[in-house]
Design a protein around this motif. Structure first.
Motif, PDB file in Angstrom:
ATOM      1  N   GLU A   1       0.844  -1.205   0.000  1.00 11.76           N
ATOM      2  CA  GLU A   1       0.000   0.000   0.000  1.00 11.76           C
ATOM      3  C   GLU A   1       0.877   1.252   0.000  1.00 11.76           C
ATOM      4  O   GLU A   1       0.628   2.202  -0.729  1.00 11.76           O
TER       5      GLU A   1
ATOM      6  N   ARG B   1       2.350   1.755  -3.462  1.00 12.50           N
ATOM      7  CA  ARG B   1       1.409   2.377  -4.407  1.00 12.50           C
ATOM      8  C   ARG B   1       1.386   3.895  -4.228  1.00 12.50           C
ATOM      9  O   ARG B   1       1.355   4.648  -5.200  1.00 12.50           O
TER      10      ARG B   1
ATOM     11  N   LYS C   1       2.662   6.880  -6.950  1.00 17.12           N
ATOM     12  CA  LYS C   1       1.845   8.041  -7.332  1.00 17.12           C
ATOM     13  C   LYS C   1       2.554   9.347  -7.011  1.00 17.12           C
ATOM     14  O   LYS C   1       2.463  10.311  -7.766  1.00 17.12           O
TER      15      LYS C   1
ATOM     16  N   ARG D   1       7.804  -6.169  -5.965  1.00 15.03           N
ATOM     17  CA  ARG D   1       7.494  -5.643  -7.295  1.00 15.03           C
ATOM     18  C   ARG D   1       8.798  -5.119  -7.884  1.00 15.03           C
ATOM     19  O   ARG D   1       9.420  -4.233  -7.303  1.00 15.03           O
TER      20      ARG D   1
ATOM     21  N   THR E   1      -2.135  -9.558 -16.877  1.00 17.20           N
ATOM     22  CA  THR E   1      -1.790  -8.338 -16.166  1.00 17.20           C
ATOM     23  C   THR E   1      -2.539  -8.280 -14.845  1.00 17.20           C
ATOM     24  O   THR E   1      -3.526  -8.976 -14.640  1.00 17.20           O
ATOM     25  N   ARG E   2      -2.040  -7.459 -13.986  1.00 10.73           N
ATOM     26  CA  ARG E   2      -2.727  -7.179 -12.716  1.00 10.73           C
ATOM     27  C   ARG E   2      -2.924  -5.671 -12.707  1.00 10.73           C
ATOM     28  O   ARG E   2      -1.954  -4.918 -12.669  1.00 10.73           O
ATOM     29  N   GLY E   3      -4.163  -5.256 -12.787  1.00  8.69           N
ATOM     30  CA  GLY E   3      -4.432  -3.833 -12.915  1.00  8.69           C
ATOM     31  C   GLY E   3      -3.943  -3.363 -14.271  1.00  8.69           C
ATOM     32  O   GLY E   3      -3.796  -4.156 -15.207  1.00  8.69           O
ATOM     33  N   ASP E   4      -3.664  -2.094 -14.370  1.00 10.51           N
ATOM     34  CA  ASP E   4      -3.205  -1.562 -15.656  1.00 10.51           C
ATOM     35  C   ASP E   4      -1.707  -1.305 -15.691  1.00 10.51           C
ATOM     36  O   ASP E   4      -1.192  -0.805 -16.678  1.00 10.51           O
ATOM     37  N   ASP E   5      -1.002  -1.686 -14.610  1.00  6.81           N
ATOM     38  CA  ASP E   5       0.424  -1.347 -14.599  1.00  6.81           C
ATOM     39  C   ASP E   5       1.362  -2.486 -14.206  1.00  6.81           C
ATOM     40  O   ASP E   5       2.548  -2.280 -14.050  1.00  6.81           O
ATOM     41  N   GLU E   6       0.846  -3.715 -14.071  1.00  5.70           N
ATOM     42  CA  GLU E   6       1.712  -4.833 -13.707  1.00  5.70           C
ATOM     43  C   GLU E   6       1.501  -6.000 -14.659  1.00  5.70           C
ATOM     44  O   GLU E   6       0.378  -6.356 -14.979  1.00  5.70           O
TER      45      GLU E   6
END
Length: 189
Positions: free
Chosen positions: A6, A9, A13, A73, A87-92
């Motif tokens: 968390e 992330r 950002k 990660r 993929t996992r989400g839009d960035d992994e």
């Protein structure tokens, strides 16, 4: 680990122009790669692009690799993925859906690139991990992943040829990765 992810992330950002990774449960933020660093990956990409195009694979820089829900990660310098990776989400991208992962070691990442990442990449099934270390004048190809690590490790000095195994079937001229003759050797495993 959930708390670390968390925080990770939020760091991603807050610092979108930086490279952020989770390595051994710690968040590592580094500057964007230097020009010299980028030239190495660009030159490698030129050498391997024919095979990438032939297989219709995709290439990404600064792509986050998903190693598991509660795992680190990593953001390799260059990632070649198979067709349509999971993929996992839009960035992994799922690490097991790669054809090749490339890191160019920098002074701040030597231990992680040489020790931690090969161990973790092997555990999740990354088929080939290519480590280019200009400071040490070496290139290492890790292959045949298992749950306990890679079964095969080929090390050559910068300047020596390095064969990539199936499905690549090409030889990399590692001397073309760098500008000068400094550090070039022809040592082999």
């Amino acid at each position: 680990m959930a708390k670390v992810l968390e925080t990770y992330r939020r760091v991603c950002k807050a610092f979108p122009d930086h490279r952020a990774e989770v390595v051994n449960g710690r968040i590592v933020v580094s500057d964007v790669p230097t020009w010299e660093h980028s030239k190495i990956t660009s030159r490698l990409l030129k050498m391997i692009f024919g095979v990438i195009a032939e297989h219709d694979w995709e290439v990404g820089e600064r792509v986050k690799l998903f190693l598991g829900p509660q795992a680190d990660r990593y953001v390799p310098d260059l990632t070649v993925v198979l067709g349509e990776p999971r993929t996992r989400g839009d960035d992994e991208v799922h690490a097991q859906d790669t054809a090749l992962v490339v890191e160019v070691a920098s002074p701040s990442s030597v231990h992680d690139d040489h020790v931690t990442k090969p161990r973790e990449y092997a555990k999740v099934g990354v088929p080939l991990y290519l480590l280019i270390d200009p400071a040490q004048g070496i290139v290492i190809l890790f292959s045949l992943p298992t749950a306990t690590g890679y079964q095969h490790r080929t090390e050559v000095g910068l300047g020596a040829p390095l064969d990539l195994s199936e499905p690549w079937k090409i030889t990399i001229d590692t001397g073309r990765l760098i500008d000068s003759d400094e550090g070039k050797t022809s040592s082999s495993e």
